[in-house]
Scaffold this active site. Structure first.
Site, PDB file in Angstrom:
ATOM      1  N   TYR A 205     -12.686  -4.551  -2.634  1.00  0.00           N
ATOM      2  CA  TYR A 205     -13.917  -4.049  -3.312  1.00  0.00           C
ATOM      3  C   TYR A 205     -14.907  -5.289  -3.422  1.00  0.00           C
ATOM      4  CZ  TYR A 205     -16.802  -1.711  -6.526  1.00  0.00           C
ATOM      5  OH  TYR A 205     -18.024  -1.320  -7.268  1.00  0.00           O
TER       6      TYR A 205
ATOM      7  N   TYR B  63      -2.105 -10.249   4.843  1.00  0.00           N
ATOM      8  CA  TYR B  63      -2.012  -8.705   5.294  1.00  0.00           C
ATOM      9  C   TYR B  63      -3.858  -8.464   5.458  1.00  0.00           C
ATOM     10  CZ  TYR B  63      -1.467  -3.581   4.733  1.00  0.00           C
ATOM     11  OH  TYR B  63      -1.276  -2.198   4.819  1.00  0.00           O
TER      12      TYR B  63
ATOM     13  N   LYS C 180       0.318  -9.636   8.531  1.00  0.00           N
ATOM     14  CA  LYS C 180       0.366  -8.417   9.010  1.00  0.00           C
ATOM     15  C   LYS C 180      -0.905  -7.956   9.344  1.00  0.00           C
ATOM     16  CE  LYS C 180       1.524  -3.732   6.988  1.00  0.00           C
ATOM     17  NZ  LYS C 180       1.787  -2.747   5.823  1.00  0.00           N
TER      18      LYS C 180
ATOM     19  N   THR D  43       0.838  -1.208  -0.017  1.00  0.00           N
ATOM     20  CA  THR D  43       0.039   0.022   0.038  1.00  0.00           C
ATOM     21  C   THR D  43       0.780   1.223   0.168  1.00  0.00           C
ATOM     22  OG1 THR D  43      -1.679  -1.125   1.307  1.00  0.00           O
ATOM     23  CG2 THR D  43      -1.740   1.156   1.065  1.00  0.00           C
TER      24      THR D  43
ATOM     25  N   ARG E  92      -8.913  -0.619   4.453  1.00  0.00           N
ATOM     26  CA  ARG E  92      -8.915  -0.238   3.098  1.00  0.00           C
ATOM     27  C   ARG E  92      -9.478  -1.210   2.207  1.00  0.00           C
ATOM     28  NH1 ARG E  92      -4.769   3.154   0.965  1.00  0.00           N
ATOM     29  NH2 ARG E  92      -3.479   4.104   2.463  1.00  0.00           N
TER      30      ARG E  92
END
Length: 292
Positions: A107, A133, A161, A44, A138
């Site tokens: 999304y 992750y 993560k 990111t 996000r």
């Protein structure tokens, strides 16, 4: 392979719309001599959503080459298309990366079963250590602790993560399985280490690689007082780095320190003047020499 300690989520420097390869190599070299334990390109922080596939692969190649096997490179290879994630992860392995970091598909809003099958497919398609992750802010979806525990049984899924901002989430994960947890939030690194995390994939360590490493190293050396002192010293900068969407403040800080331009790709835009003042003040308060 174990991924522990202070690992930097690298920026991708741009110059006139192109990847600034020379600046990227300088940043990698600086990170290594500053004691960073690992590098994550094209996550990111590296603006992976606005890189073309060719650029994405090129950044991985550059970082792997510049690292010279001195520290592990965990390439960002996540996608909301499982097929694309497999392709990028295969490339990372071919390029010589020691691992791959895959954000939860964004999304699409997959179910927990869909998340499991996504990561299972990647892990079974590529013989490379995989770091999950979790960043629901996000990706919208949260990888539940139960799903993490299921995935941890796949041999090459070695770590997660954790960037949910929830200490409960990490506690729940570690109560269910022995997967290695890496903090994904700089301001929560020390608390998560206390819960049993093994390190951090850090945004702040682009700017303060020695300081973040020192905090993590002090904790694992048993010097918890020193780790706390270091945490409180870097905490204002942790907050300043997220005063706008990452990596907007970070890119500006890197420019002010002379590492690279602060060029971003739309839809990200340069930091607002008022927030820039707050960022600069935090940098000066820490003792950093800010360039004009």
């Amino acid at each position: 392979m174990k991924f522990h300690g202070s690992i930097t989520a690298l920026v991708t420097p741009f110059k006139k719309g192109k990847i600034d390869e020379k600046a990227l190599i300088r940043i990698v070299k600086h990170q290594i001599v500053s004691g960073t334990d690992g590098l994550v390109p094209v996550g990111t922080t590296g603006e992976s959503p606005t890189l073309s596939h060719e650029e994405h692969r090129r950044v991985i190649e550059i970082v792997v080459g510049a690292a010279e096997k001195k520290v592990p490179v965990i390439a960002g290879t996540g996608s909301n298309s499982t097929e694309e994630a497999v392709s990028l992860t295969k490339f990372a392995k071919k390029a010589g990366a020691e691992g791959a970091l895959l954000a939860a598909p964004y999304y699409n809003k997959p179910t927990q079963e869909g998340l499991y099958r996504h990561y299972e497919m990647v892990a079974k398609s590529v013989d490379l250590p995989i770091v999950l992750y979790n960043i629901p802010g996000r990706s919208v979806v949260n990888i539940s602790p139960e799903t993490v525990a299921r995935l941890s049984k796949i041999p090459n899924i070695v770590a997660i993560k954790e960037a949910s901002g929830s200490m409960d989430q990490t506690s729940h994960i570690l109560s269910l399985c022995g997967i290695d947890v890496l903090s994904g939030d700089d301001s929560l690194t020390l608390p998560l280490l206390a819960l049993g995390a093994k390190g951090v994939i850090s945004v702040l360590s682009n700017v303060l690689p020695q300081a973040v490493s020192a905090m993590v190293d002090a904790f694992f050396a048993g010097d918890h007082d020193q780790a706390r002192k270091q945490h409180y010293k870097i905490f204002p900068l942790c907050r300043a780095m997220f005063i706008e969407t990452n990596p907007i403040p970070l890119k500006r800080a890197m420019k002010l320190l002379g590492f690279c331009e602060d060029e971003l790709r739309l839809p990200l835009s340069k930091i607002q003047p008022g927030n820039e003042k707050i960022l600069i003040q935090a940098m000066k308060d820490y003792g950093l020499k800010v360039r004009g």
